[in-house]
Design a protein around this motif. Structure first.
Motif, PDB file in Angstrom:
ATOM      1  N   ILE A 137       0.845  -1.187   0.000  1.00 20.92           N
ATOM      2  CA  ILE A 137       0.000   0.000   0.000  1.00 20.92           C
ATOM      3  C   ILE A 137       0.884   1.242   0.000  1.00 20.92           C
ATOM      4  N   GLN A 138       0.533   2.234  -0.786  1.00 20.08           N
ATOM      5  CA  GLN A 138       1.208   3.522  -0.684  1.00 20.08           C
ATOM      6  C   GLN A 138       0.562   4.303   0.444  1.00 20.08           C
ATOM      7  N   ALA A 139       1.397   4.872   1.322  1.00 19.63           N
ATOM      8  CA  ALA A 139       0.847   5.565   2.490  1.00 19.63           C
ATOM      9  C   ALA A 139       1.782   6.671   2.959  1.00 19.63           C
ATOM     10  N   ILE A 140       1.192   7.667   3.578  1.00 21.10           N
ATOM     11  CA  ILE A 140       1.971   8.667   4.298  1.00 21.10           C
ATOM     12  C   ILE A 140       2.272   8.057   5.657  1.00 21.10           C
ATOM     13  N   LEU A 141       3.548   7.881   5.962  1.00 19.62           N
ATOM     14  CA  LEU A 141       3.936   7.209   7.197  1.00 19.62           C
ATOM     15  C   LEU A 141       4.039   8.206   8.337  1.00 19.62           C
ATOM     16  N   CYS A 142       4.171   7.693   9.557  1.00 13.70           N
ATOM     17  CA  CYS A 142       4.100   8.539  10.753  1.00 13.70           C
ATOM     18  C   CYS A 142       5.297   9.484  10.903  1.00 13.70           C
ATOM     19  N   ARG A 143       6.382   9.224  10.219  1.00 12.69           N
ATOM     20  CA  ARG A 143       7.543  10.116  10.218  1.00 12.69           C
ATOM     21  C   ARG A 143       7.897  10.427   8.772  1.00 12.69           C
ATOM     22  N   SER A 144       8.233  11.655   8.489  1.00 11.93           N
ATOM     23  CA  SER A 144       8.508  12.058   7.112  1.00 11.93           C
ATOM     24  C   SER A 144       9.773  11.422   6.549  1.00 11.93           C
ATOM     25  N   ASP A 145      10.667  10.907   7.412  1.00 13.55           N
ATOM     26  CA  ASP A 145      11.907  10.303   6.924  1.00 13.55           C
ATOM     27  C   ASP A 145      11.811   8.784   6.752  1.00 13.55           C
ATOM     28  N   LEU A 146      10.661   8.196   7.061  1.00 13.98           N
ATOM     29  CA  LEU A 146      10.469   6.757   6.860  1.00 13.98           C
ATOM     30  C   LEU A 146       9.975   6.500   5.441  1.00 13.98           C
ATOM     31  N   LEU A 147      10.540   5.477   4.806  1.00 13.14           N
ATOM     32  CA  LEU A 147      10.169   5.131   3.434  1.00 13.14           C
ATOM     33  C   LEU A 147       9.354   3.847   3.355  1.00 13.14           C
ATOM     34  N   VAL A 148       9.404   3.025   4.424  1.00 14.05           N
ATOM     35  CA  VAL A 148       8.693   1.749   4.434  1.00 14.05           C
ATOM     36  C   VAL A 148       8.340   1.383   5.873  1.00 14.05           C
ATOM     37  N   GLU A 149       7.199   0.728   6.021  1.00 18.35           N
ATOM     38  CA  GLU A 149       6.744   0.214   7.317  1.00 18.35           C
ATOM     39  C   GLU A 149       5.998  -1.083   7.041  1.00 18.35           C
ATOM     40  N   ILE A 150       6.206  -2.080   7.893  1.00 12.25           N
ATOM     41  CA  ILE A 150       5.579  -3.386   7.681  1.00 12.25           C
ATOM     42  C   ILE A 150       4.923  -3.859   8.977  1.00 12.25           C
ATOM     43  N   GLU A 151       3.699  -4.366   8.850  1.00  9.63           N
ATOM     44  CA  GLU A 151       3.076  -5.060   9.962  1.00  9.63           C
ATOM     45  C   GLU A 151       2.965  -6.527   9.572  1.00  9.63           C
ATOM     46  N   ALA A 152       2.961  -7.405  10.574  1.00 13.33           N
ATOM     47  CA  ALA A 152       3.002  -8.832  10.282  1.00 13.33           C
ATOM     48  C   ALA A 152       2.152  -9.624  11.269  1.00 13.33           C
ATOM     49  N   MET A 153       1.726 -10.799  10.807  1.00 16.60           N
ATOM     50  CA  MET A 153       0.986 -11.724  11.654  1.00 16.60           C
ATOM     51  C   MET A 153       1.666 -13.091  11.556  1.00 16.60           C
ATOM     52  N   ALA A 154       1.917 -13.680  12.712  1.00 18.43           N
ATOM     53  CA  ALA A 154       2.515 -15.022  12.768  1.00 18.43           C
ATOM     54  C   ALA A 154       1.562 -15.948  13.528  1.00 18.43           C
ATOM     55  N   VAL A 155       1.573 -17.220  13.159  1.00 24.20           N
ATOM     56  CA  VAL A 155       0.764 -18.237  13.834  1.00 24.20           C
ATOM     57  C   VAL A 155       1.644 -19.470  14.021  1.00 24.20           C
ATOM     58  N   PHE A 156       1.660 -19.995  15.248  1.00 18.48           N
ATOM     59  CA  PHE A 156       2.440 -21.197  15.523  1.00 18.48           C
ATOM     60  C   PHE A 156       1.907 -21.889  16.768  1.00 18.48           C
ATOM     61  N   LEU A 157       2.354 -23.127  16.971  1.00 22.39           N
ATOM     62  CA  LEU A 157       1.972 -23.879  18.157  1.00 22.39           C
ATOM     63  C   LEU A 157       2.917 -23.544  19.297  1.00 22.39           C
ATOM     64  N   LYS A 158       2.356 -23.379  20.484  1.00 19.32           N
ATOM     65  CA  LYS A 158       3.158 -23.102  21.672  1.00 19.32           C
ATOM     66  C   LYS A 158       4.064 -24.294  21.954  1.00 19.32           C
ATOM     67  N   ALA A 159       5.308 -23.989  22.308  1.00 18.16           N
ATOM     68  CA  ALA A 159       6.259 -25.059  22.622  1.00 18.16           C
ATOM     69  C   ALA A 159       5.755 -25.845  23.829  1.00 18.16           C
ATOM     70  N   ALA A 160       5.932 -27.134  23.772  1.00 14.89           N
ATOM     71  CA  ALA A 160       5.444 -28.006  24.841  1.00 14.89           C
ATOM     72  C   ALA A 160       6.297 -27.885  26.082  1.00 14.89           C
TER      73      ALA A 160
END
Length: 160
Positions: A137-160
């Motif tokens: 997505i093209q977006a105006i980021l929260c700081r004028s000097d930032l060129l890229v920002e990424i959010e992520a989602m991970a899914v895994f099983l809790k270690a036993a």
């Protein structure tokens, strides 16, 4: 983890445990900014033995809260991946647990080719197969000097 294992684990969950994700060795907390911000770096949700990590928009910020690599898109993207990697590691996860990314580019027309080259290289280095679902997505980021920002989602099983 197969889709059936996730569905089975989710259906057996009786509550949702919630905690914040942090790793101040790679980047600081938002409340430490000169202008404090009210969000968590990420949340860890536990549905029985299934863990879901929701990582907030992450950028080329250092452990002191400063933007690093100003004006260098590829270096900012590398630092962003480094920061997300640190947040994942803090929770016992890796990029192989990532199921979705949302990628915000300040200038998608100018930077998408470099973004796709670097993302492809990084994901190959991580040995990702299948690749995470993703959107750019093209977006105006929260700081004028930032060129890229990424959010992520991970899914895994809790270690036993």
């Amino acid at each position: 983890m197969t889709q059936n294992e996730i569905i089975q684990a989710l259906s057996s969950a009786t509550s949702i445990a919630k905690s914040k994700i942090t790793n101040t060795a790679v980047l600081n907390e938002a409340y430490d900014y000169a202008k404090p911000s009210s969000f968590s770096r990420g949340l860890r949700l536990e549905f029985g033995n299934v863990v879901v990590l929701l990582i907030s928009g992450t950028a080329s910020i250092d452990e002191s809260g400063r933007t690093v690599h100003v004006g260098d898109f590829r270096a900012q993207l590398a630092r962003t991946y480094h920061n997300i990697t640190g947040l994942l590691a803090a929770e016992g996860a890796t990029w192989k647990d990532i199921v979705k990314t949302t990628c915000y580019l300040r200038d998608i027309e100018r930077d998408y080719e470099a973004f796709n080259e670097e993302r492809t290289r990084f994901f190959q280095e991580q040995g990702l197969d299948p690749l995470p679902a993703s959107v750019g997505i093209q977006a105006i980021l929260c700081r004028s000097d930032l060129l890229v920002e990424i959010e992520a989602m991970a899914v895994f099983l809790k270690a036993a």
